[in-house]
Design a protein around this motif. Sequence first.
Motif, short mmCIF file in Angstrom:
data_model
loop_
_atom_site.label_atom_id
_atom_site.label_comp_id
_atom_site.label_asym_id
_atom_site.label_seq_id
_atom_site.Cartn_x
_atom_site.Cartn_y
_atom_site.Cartn_z
N LYS A 104 0.94 -1.27 0.19
CA LYS A 104 0.11 -0.26 -0.03
C LYS A 104 0.94 1.16 0.00
N ARG A 105 1.92 1.20 0.69
CA ARG A 105 2.79 2.17 0.80
C ARG A 105 3.47 2.43 -0.45
N ASN A 106 3.91 1.42 -1.04
CA ASN A 106 4.79 1.52 -2.28
C ASN A 106 3.90 2.38 -3.41
N LYS A 107 2.55 2.30 -3.39
CA LYS A 107 2.00 3.33 -4.18
C LYS A 107 2.07 4.80 -4.08
N HIS A 108 2.56 5.24 -2.77
CA HIS A 108 2.99 6.48 -2.69
C HIS A 108 4.74 6.67 -2.75
N LEU A 109 5.35 5.59 -2.66
CA LEU A 109 6.59 5.67 -2.82
C LEU A 109 6.88 6.08 -4.03
N TRP A 110 6.62 5.03 -5.27
CA TRP A 110 6.65 5.33 -6.59
C TRP A 110 6.19 6.59 -7.07
N GLY A 111 7.19 7.22 -7.68
CA GLY A 111 6.66 8.93 -8.32
C GLY A 111 7.30 9.87 -7.32
N VAL A 112 7.08 9.70 -5.91
CA VAL A 112 7.29 10.63 -4.97
C VAL A 112 8.65 10.43 -4.53
N ASP A 113 9.07 9.19 -4.24
CA ASP A 113 10.54 9.00 -3.67
C ASP A 113 11.58 8.32 -4.76
N LEU A 114 10.80 7.23 -5.52
CA LEU A 114 11.44 6.70 -6.62
C LEU A 114 10.80 6.77 -7.90
N ALA A 115 11.50 6.82 -9.09
CA ALA A 115 10.84 7.07 -10.32
C ALA A 115 11.78 6.44 -11.30
N MET A 116 11.27 5.82 -12.44
CA MET A 116 12.00 4.80 -13.47
C MET A 116 11.50 5.42 -14.79
N VAL A 117 12.50 5.59 -15.54
CA VAL A 117 12.35 5.93 -17.14
C VAL A 117 12.94 4.44 -17.69
#
Length: 375
Positions: A104-117
């Motif tokens: 559940k917390r991963n959804k808020h981790l991706w994009g805000v803390d971690l992002a990938m191209v």
Amino acid sequence: MTEVGEMTADAAAENPGVMSSRGALLEVRGLRVWFDTPRGQVRAVDGVNLRVEAGRTLGIVGESGSGKSVLSRAIMKILAPSARVLPGSEILLDGVDLATVSPKRNKHLWGVDLAMVFQDPMTSLTPVLTIGQQLTETLRFHLGLDRRAAKTEAIRLLTQVGIPEPATRFGRYPHHLSGGMRQRVTIALAIACSPKLLIADEPTTALDVTVQQQILDLLGDLQATTDMGMILITHDLGVVAGRTDSIAVMYAGKVVETGPTRQLFSHMRHPYTRALMDAIPRLGDPSHTRLPSIPGRPPTVIDPPAGCSFAPRCPSAQARCLVDTPRLEAADDSPHHSTACFYPLGTPAGDTARETNAAAGVTAAGTRIDSRDVI
């Protein structure tokens, strides 16, 4: 400086080439990612340490199959169900162990803390939603913006990444855009919430040379205006030259050489690093010049045998290399430049080993060295 290693946590404390973890934005310790298959265990990532600081860029380089992409997906926690992260592996982001973070917390981790191209922009973009819908959905979910504010911010992001006529392309679908434009959109999605760390996994491979330069310049400009850490993954040493603070060279799931970018380029110590460098085409060479290549084939990572994984292809390999596995160790004259090789380039032992094999025309494993294969 960004520092990288390939040791267990205990060994790292003994190695002067690995700096302390204090102040690290991202730190990976002893990461092992294996896949269980009918043929055996695939050791895709086999004991890797790395460190990235805020505002710094780490380049990870290696052939296809060296473990680069599996490493990045392990950091993002988007591994395939068949993958196993072995006990003892640690991935710390700002001191938080990502292994303990709930889905559940991963959804808020991706994009805000971690992002990938990703390498292929269509992997990141949904073909049935417009560019604007995908951008505004991210902004509304993570930042809580209303519809109008999200649209304004989305158009600003498209402008920032160099999309012409952003207001028009806001309503277009991904297939309406060229490959370079789609990659710019994925970068806009990645930076929409100002992530602390951006992972770019071969972001220019599918693009032509001119667009490659533009995308790499864009990533550099974006980082220069923020304190974002970045990992740039590629198979081409030329891509990371001048764009990274340090480099880690991977082979068969391990880091075989690491150090500050300028120092690594001026004093390459591992034969594999030198081989990658020599394989880069040079514009000054006459036409029809034979491109240097590495003899042999990449190793299997399914239950690999003992010894150095590069030994069968290495022009410096000796009998010891087929039995013992070299540790990543710092050079005496450079505590931040480490190599996993018993006979590193530029040392008396390494020069003697190369001369011995060259005279015999084979490596220690019996692989014949073609005189045209200059590595």
